[in-house]
Scaffold this motif. Structure first.
Motif, PDB file in Angstrom:
ATOM      1  N   ALA A 186       2.904   7.159  -4.893  1.00 43.71           N
ATOM      2  CA  ALA A 186       1.383   7.215  -4.317  1.00 43.71           C
ATOM      3  C   ALA A 186       0.956   5.232  -3.436  1.00 43.71           C
ATOM      4  O   ALA A 186       1.388   5.263  -4.546  1.00 43.71           O
ATOM      5  N   PHE A 187       0.956   5.390  -2.336  1.00 47.08           N
ATOM      6  CA  PHE A 187       0.363   4.101  -2.031  1.00 47.08           C
ATOM      7  C   PHE A 187       1.750   3.108  -2.447  1.00 47.08           C
ATOM      8  O   PHE A 187       1.361   1.644  -2.314  1.00 47.08           O
ATOM      9  N   GLU A 188       2.633   3.180  -2.108  1.00 43.61           N
ATOM     10  CA  GLU A 188       3.827   2.250  -2.951  1.00 43.61           C
ATOM     11  C   GLU A 188       4.016   1.302  -1.529  1.00 43.61           C
ATOM     12  O   GLU A 188       3.738   0.049  -1.941  1.00 43.61           O
ATOM     13  N   LYS A 189       3.626   1.913  -0.402  1.00 41.95           N
ATOM     14  CA  LYS A 189       4.010   0.738   0.642  1.00 41.95           C
ATOM     15  C   LYS A 189       2.480  -0.290   1.017  1.00 41.95           C
ATOM     16  O   LYS A 189       2.164  -0.938   1.555  1.00 41.95           O
ATOM     17  N   ALA A 190       1.121   0.026   0.264  1.00 43.27           N
ATOM     18  CA  ALA A 190       0.656  -1.121  -0.019  1.00 43.27           C
ATOM     19  C   ALA A 190       0.601  -2.015  -0.341  1.00 43.27           C
ATOM     20  O   ALA A 190      -0.363  -3.156  -0.584  1.00 43.27           O
ATOM     21  N   GLY A 191       1.610  -2.173  -1.465  1.00 42.50           N
ATOM     22  CA  GLY A 191       1.368  -3.046  -2.420  1.00 42.50           C
ATOM     23  C   GLY A 191       2.317  -4.052  -1.358  1.00 42.50           C
ATOM     24  O   GLY A 191       2.569  -5.460  -2.478  1.00 42.50           O
ATOM     25  N   ALA A 192       2.769  -5.101  -0.135  1.00 40.67           N
ATOM     26  CA  ALA A 192       3.243  -6.326  -0.204  1.00 40.67           C
ATOM     27  C   ALA A 192       2.567  -6.517   1.185  1.00 40.67           C
ATOM     28  O   ALA A 192       2.840  -5.280   1.840  1.00 40.67           O
ATOM     29  N   ALA A 193       2.535  -7.276   1.744  1.00 43.55           N
ATOM     30  CA  ALA A 193       1.836  -7.404   3.270  1.00 43.55           C
ATOM     31  C   ALA A 193       3.842  -7.068   3.726  1.00 43.55           C
ATOM     32  O   ALA A 193       3.039  -7.025   4.853  1.00 43.55           O
ATOM     33  N   ALA A 194       3.904  -7.476   3.400  1.00 46.85           N
ATOM     34  CA  ALA A 194       5.794  -6.825   4.221  1.00 46.85           C
ATOM     35  C   ALA A 194       5.513  -5.948   4.817  1.00 46.85           C
ATOM     36  O   ALA A 194       6.791  -5.336   5.842  1.00 46.85           O
ATOM     37  N   GLY A 236      16.431 -10.519   8.182  1.00 48.81           N
ATOM     38  CA  GLY A 236      16.576 -10.624   6.771  1.00 48.81           C
ATOM     39  C   GLY A 236      16.549  -9.191   5.784  1.00 48.81           C
ATOM     40  O   GLY A 236      18.172  -8.264   7.004  1.00 48.81           O
ATOM     41  N   LYS A 237      16.578  -8.681   4.890  1.00 47.70           N
ATOM     42  CA  LYS A 237      17.201  -7.748   4.456  1.00 47.70           C
ATOM     43  C   LYS A 237      16.464  -6.946   3.902  1.00 47.70           C
ATOM     44  O   LYS A 237      17.166  -6.161   3.182  1.00 47.70           O
ATOM     45  N   ASP A 238      15.009  -6.374   3.578  1.00 47.62           N
ATOM     46  CA  ASP A 238      14.046  -6.127   3.106  1.00 47.62           C
ATOM     47  C   ASP A 238      13.224  -5.431   4.711  1.00 47.62           C
ATOM     48  O   ASP A 238      13.716  -6.036   5.686  1.00 47.62           O
ATOM     49  N   ASP A 239      13.102  -4.459   4.667  1.00 50.87           N
ATOM     50  CA  ASP A 239      12.176  -3.567   5.752  1.00 50.87           C
ATOM     51  C   ASP A 239      11.300  -4.430   5.938  1.00 50.87           C
ATOM     52  O   ASP A 239      10.512  -5.247   4.605  1.00 50.87           O
ATOM     53  N   ALA A 240      10.467  -4.508   6.955  1.00 52.79           N
ATOM     54  CA  ALA A 240       8.822  -5.016   7.418  1.00 52.79           C
ATOM     55  C   ALA A 240       8.176  -5.232   8.086  1.00 52.79           C
ATOM     56  O   ALA A 240       8.723  -3.912   8.912  1.00 52.79           O
ATOM     57  N   CYS A 241       6.949  -5.498   8.577  1.00 54.73           N
ATOM     58  CA  CYS A 241       6.748  -5.040   9.137  1.00 54.73           C
ATOM     59  C   CYS A 241       5.864  -6.283  10.454  1.00 54.73           C
ATOM     60  O   CYS A 241       6.543  -7.055  10.220  1.00 54.73           O
ATOM     61  N   LEU A 242       6.354  -6.125  11.769  1.00 55.72           N
ATOM     62  CA  LEU A 242       6.186  -6.731  13.084  1.00 55.72           C
ATOM     63  C   LEU A 242       5.804  -6.569  13.630  1.00 55.72           C
ATOM     64  O   LEU A 242       5.801  -5.474  13.911  1.00 55.72           O
ATOM     65  N   VAL A 243       4.847  -7.621  14.217  1.00 48.81           N
ATOM     66  CA  VAL A 243       4.764  -7.116  15.552  1.00 48.81           C
ATOM     67  C   VAL A 243       5.682  -6.253  16.640  1.00 48.81           C
ATOM     68  O   VAL A 243       6.436  -6.605  17.045  1.00 48.81           O
ATOM     69  N   TYR A 244       5.170  -5.685  17.183  1.00 45.64           N
ATOM     70  CA  TYR A 244       5.824  -4.738  18.274  1.00 45.64           C
ATOM     71  C   TYR A 244       4.622  -3.935  18.697  1.00 45.64           C
ATOM     72  O   TYR A 244       3.968  -2.791  18.542  1.00 45.64           O
TER      73      TYR A 244
END
Length: 558
Positions: A186-194, A236-244
């Protein structure tokens, strides 16, 4: 298979157009003789033909097998690419001239499809073919559940374990029906800005003249699978949020699902058997190069989908959506444990504050010498003022700390402050692990509630440092505000065993998931200072004389 020939062209008219264009080019070259112009040959494709194959066509079923699928094969002399334009407003580029289209309008319907063949120099030829195809597939209930009959918004069901997951997609009938490789908590992807943008997605399904449409509002950033970062201009090597930019409305066509789930009769109860096909590269929030999603289950307020990764068909992803946007409970603290309102003029309260003194760069090549002089630190008119000053060829300032006076584990910190101005100023409101003398930085941990560069006015930095995240590789985010140096703003951190959240004016802009592997589960103390220059502050303006960080209050709640 039916062959449709290109309509007859007026060759004489084409020659006139091409000759006129050639004369224009010659004149341009004569008048611009000082420049070196090079033009490729202009060649319009000829003999454009389109083969139309109705999938499942037989004598008994002259309009196809009811799937609504049609395969187009375009050929032309001197063509280098092809484009298909469909009456539902979608279009597809097909360099090899082959494309399979799914027509979903139920019944026997005719469609006019325009095919464009492009040649060298951008010259093109086109033709329109009529297709009559039978589509028997209909899932009216799914359409109603998706759209609510008009329009409905969906969100990632972040509070559910497994709201994002991945598993195998192969011939193993015992394992490829669920996320057996990974399931997000639960909410795992809220843990980092990326990855925090993932939960900002709003997916809207609507009906427009009987046609289902889809819009993804991603808040400006898309969560990309690491194999597709280049699509968003990242690496990079990790999933990330990018402007799109996810574009505008997409058309959604429903079709029978063809996944390994539906191909195994004993597993049919695990899927609805309906697939959603999004036009123009549409996708449901997490980018893995796929625009087709199988609906495993759907109710009025919950939906589970399955989709295969675009560049790795051995992987199937799973997502859960809900119609009510989940909210993550934020642990708050209301008991005031430590505060300084700075209401007594003079030196800072010695019962609450001590000093770091001296120069030496402080590990960041800083230029100032820290003092406890009233020229650099004083309480007046209800505020603490820490002033950085130019003295001769150097600079002086102050670094206050609560070390030896007050330390704490977990809580809410609020500091209302107005920041200094001027190139090279580097004010900071931060916390340091109390065991720094024996647990060398960054092992002791550091929480930067606020940092600001005078060379980048109004850009506020919130950062955590720990092993693997030291120096410029800190785990942080930025937030742009207005009037940081002329108005007071509240800089806040809520620190728990589960997370460290950083705010400015009650706007959350950075979250780091906390666990036992990080040094944020022990006592820290407060630090207030204004540095000059250094690796973060940058070049100092030669015209700088002095500027102050003013603090209205410091409050710690537990």
């Amino acid at each position: 298979m039916t062959i449709l020939n290109n309509p007859t062209k007026n060759i004489k008219d084409e020659k006139i157009i091409i000759n006129t264009f050639s004369i224009f080019i010659l004149l341009l070259m004569v008048n611009c003789s000082k420049d070196d112009f090079s033009f490729g040959s202009l060649q319009a494709p000829t003999n454009l033909q389109v083969a139309v194959e109705l999938i499942g066509k037989t004598t008994a079923n002259p309009n196809g097998d009811g799937s609504g699928k049609v395969k187009f094969t375009a050929t032309a002399d001197d063509a280098i690419s092809y484009k298909f334009i469909f009456p539902d407003g979608t279009s597809t580029n097909a360099p090899n001239g082959v494309f399979e289209k799914l027509f979903t309008k139920v019944g026997l319907n005719s469609y006019n499809v325009t095919v464009v063949a492009s040649g060298t120099g951008g010259v093109s030829t086109n033709t329109t073919v009529e297709v009559k195809v039978q589509s028997n597939f209909e899932d009216a209930e799914a359409v109603k559940l998706l759209t609510g009959g008009t329009s409905k918004k969906w969100y990632v069901s972040a509070s559910e374990p497994g709201h994002l997951g991945v598993g195998q997609n192969d011939g193993d009938a015992t394992k490829n029906y669920f996320a057996n490789y990974y399931q997000a908590v639960a909410f795992e992807k809220a843990g980092a800005a990326a990855t925090s943008c993932f939960y900002e997605n709003v997916l809207t399904f609507s009906l427009d003249g009987g046609v289902m449409k889809f819009k993804l509002d991603n808040g400006g950033s898309t969560f990309f699978n690491s194999n597709y970062l280049s699509v968003g201009g990242g690496a990079g090597k990790d999933d990330a949020c990018l402007v799109y930019n996810t574009g505008g409305l997409k058309t959604v066509a429903l079709s029978p699902s063809e996944s390994v789930v539906t191909r195994n009769a004993d597993r049919l109860t695990q899927t609805r058997g309906t697939a959603m096909n999004f036009s123009d590269g549409g996708f449901m929030g997490y980018y893995v190069g796929q625009s087709s999603y199988e609906i495993l289950s759907i109710t009025d307020n919950r939906m589970t989908v399955r989709f295969v990764q675009g560049n790795n068909t051995g992987l199937a992803w799973y997502m859960i959506f809900t119609t009510t946007k989940p909210t993550q409970a934020v642990t708050d603290f209301t008991t005031l444990k430590f505060s300084d309102e700075f209401n007594t003029d003079g030196a800072p309260d010695p019962a609450k504050w001590s000093y770091d003194l001296g120069a030496g760069g402080w590990g960041n090549s800083e230029a100032q010498n820290y003092t406890n002089s009233a020229d650099n630190v004083i309480v007046a008119n209800g505020n603490l003022k820490i002033t950085a000053k130019k003295v001769g060829s150097g600079y002086t300032s102050t670094r206050l700390k609560s070390e030896g006076k007050y330390k704490f584990t977990y809580g809410k910190v609020e500091v209302r402050a107005k920041l200094p101005a001027g190139g090279g100023t580097w004010p900071a409101i931060w916390m340091l692990g109390s065991d720094y003398a024996t647990n060398t930085w960054p092992g002791c941990g550091e929480i930067d509630i606020m940092e600001h560069k005078g060379n980048e006015p109004n850009v506020i930095h919130g950062t955590l440092h720990y092993p693997g995240r030291s120096g410029g590789n800190g785990n942080g985010s930025v937030k742009t505000i207005t009037n940081a140096s002329t108005e007071f703003h509240v800089y806040k951190t809520i620190w728990t065993a589960a997370s460290v959240k950083i705010f400015v004016d009650d706007v959350l802009y950075h979250t780091v998931a906390n666990d036992g592997s990080l040094p944020f589960n022990k006592d820290f103390f407060m630090i207030l200072n204004v540095a000059m220059g250094g690796t973060f502050g940058g070049a100092i303006d030669p015209a700088f004389t002095q500027s102050s960080m003013e603090i209205d209050y410091v409050r710690v709640y537990q």
